[in-house]
Scaffold this active site. Structure first.
Site, PDB file in Angstrom:
ATOM      1  CE  LYS A 117     -44.106 -32.415  11.182  1.00 28.44           C
ATOM      2  NZ  LYS A 117     -43.217 -31.269  11.405  1.00 28.44           N
TER       3      LYS A 117
ATOM      4  CG  ASP B  44     -43.029 -34.596  13.771  1.00 32.95           C
ATOM      5  OD1 ASP B  44     -42.562 -33.557  14.272  1.00 32.95           O
ATOM      6  OD2 ASP B  44     -42.741 -34.983  12.628  1.00 32.95           O
TER       7      ASP B  44
ATOM      8  NE  ARG C 276     -39.207 -24.183   8.105  1.00 35.15           N
ATOM      9  CZ  ARG C 276     -38.303 -25.133   8.313  1.00 35.15           C
ATOM     10  NH1 ARG C 276     -37.319 -24.927   9.186  1.00 35.15           N
ATOM     11  NH2 ARG C 276     -38.358 -26.280   7.676  1.00 35.15           N
TER      12      ARG C 276
ATOM     13  CB  VAL D 173     -39.614 -25.081   2.866  1.00 32.56           C
ATOM     14  CG1 VAL D 173     -40.846 -25.904   2.497  1.00 32.56           C
ATOM     15  CG2 VAL D 173     -38.828 -24.724   1.609  1.00 32.56           C
TER      16      VAL D 173
END
Length: 328
Positions: free
Chosen positions: A187, A240, A251, A275
């Site tokens: 995802k 998700d 992000r 990250v």
């Protein structure tokens, strides 16, 4: 229950803060100075600003002390740090149940977390994965969230799901570890693709098509890897995927938005400060799909945009001009 969360990034901090109202929780971070700052200010200003930490949450930079008498360990380090963390745990004389929450493949090996667990931890270790649609900030603020907790031992999954649910966090037990891990990893790649789509101002139709076809790619690789089809229709798959392809807190979606504007990837990652697992995962997934002969054109195009300099607009045209075929 006494539990220890290893990793004081955004997600580890959010989970530790959420569980601290019901359990004796210790959050471990590797940087002693950062941990001291968090202890003094009761805020993780670098990874989770604006989310006060409960006074009951213990903070430690001492690995062994943080794990003393722990009845559950939750590993919340990035995929790149999972091997080292598991190796450190494997040296301990006895281990309680262990969960991991990282989403992705080990860079360079294309191995999923459960494969590293099987390699590094003693046989018979009680383990599982926690995944699903969740932004750290929302969990830390106590917004309603539902996640999947999967273990090959369904009784363990059910027991831990019951113990860790509460404070508007609801966990569902499952036994398809592979499917949950594949959904959580892929995802992120699709979120980068969605960000590129939105960054090019292609509209809602294009985003809907991308999400739907992205789910098809996730499912294909997941089933080929031994996961179950229905897992990808659940929280750790479709749930998700929807969140990370549409939510502005994603992000990975932010990476795609900025790539579409022509910004260099290195600069994007430096400025992001967190990250973005999808960047590394894109390369691993593209190689894995090619190796197995699994068709994943969206993932392949994301990899080419990020690492081969393919202009985003050309990638979209290439996808749309593929041979017409049956949808299913």
């Amino acid at each position: 229950m006494k539990l220890t969360v290893l990793g004081a990034g955004a997600w580890g901090t959010a989970l530790a803060a959420s569980w601290a109202s019901q359990h004796a929780v210790t959050l471990w971070g590797r940087n002693a100075r950062d941990v001291d700052t968090m202890r003094a200010s009761r805020v993780n200003t670098h990874y989770l600003p604006g989310c006060p930490l409960p006074s009951s949450l213990a903070l430690s930079a001492d690995f062994d002390r943080a794990l003393e008498a722990a009845e559950l360990i939750v590993i919340a380090v990035p995929s790149s740090g999972l091997r080292a963390t598991l190796a450190a745990l494997a040296r301990r004389p006895a281990l309680p149940p262990i969960l991991w929450v990282c989403k992705g493949f080990e860079p360079g090996t294309r191995r999923l977390p459960h494969q590293l667990v099987a390699e590094l931890l003693p046989a018979g270790a009680e383990t599982g994965v926690l995944s699903g649609p969740s932004f750290a900030q929302e969990v830390a603020h106590g917004y309603p969230t539902a996640l999947t907790l999967a273990s090959a031992d369904i009784a363990l999954a059910q027991r831990l799901a019951e113990a860790l649910s509460g404070n508007r966090l609801r966990l569902y037990a499952h036994d398809d570890v592979v499917g949950v891990e594949i959904g959580g990893a892929l995802k992120n790649v699709m979120a980068i693709a969605a960000g590129i789509c939105d960054g090019l101002n292609f509209g809602h139709n294009a985003r809907a098509a991308l999400i739907t076809r992205g789910l098809a790619e996730m499912t294909r690789l997941g089933v080929d890897s031994g996961g179950r089809f229905e897992t990808f229709m659940g929280l750790s798959g479709l749930g998700d995927l929807i969140l990370t392809t549409t939510g502005d807190l994603s992000r990975n979606r932010q990476v795609g938005l900025r790539v579409a504007k022509g910004q260099p990837l290195d600069r994007i990652l430096d400025e992001l400060g967190h990250v973005a697992e999808g960047v590394t995962t894109a390369r691993e997934v593209a190689a894995l799909a090619a190796e197995r002969g699994v068709e994943m054109p969206i993932a392949r195009m994301v990899c080419r945009i990020l690492f081969e300099g393919l202009p985003a607009s050309e990638a979209v045209d290439s996808l749309l001009n593929r041979e017409i075929r049956s949808e299913f």
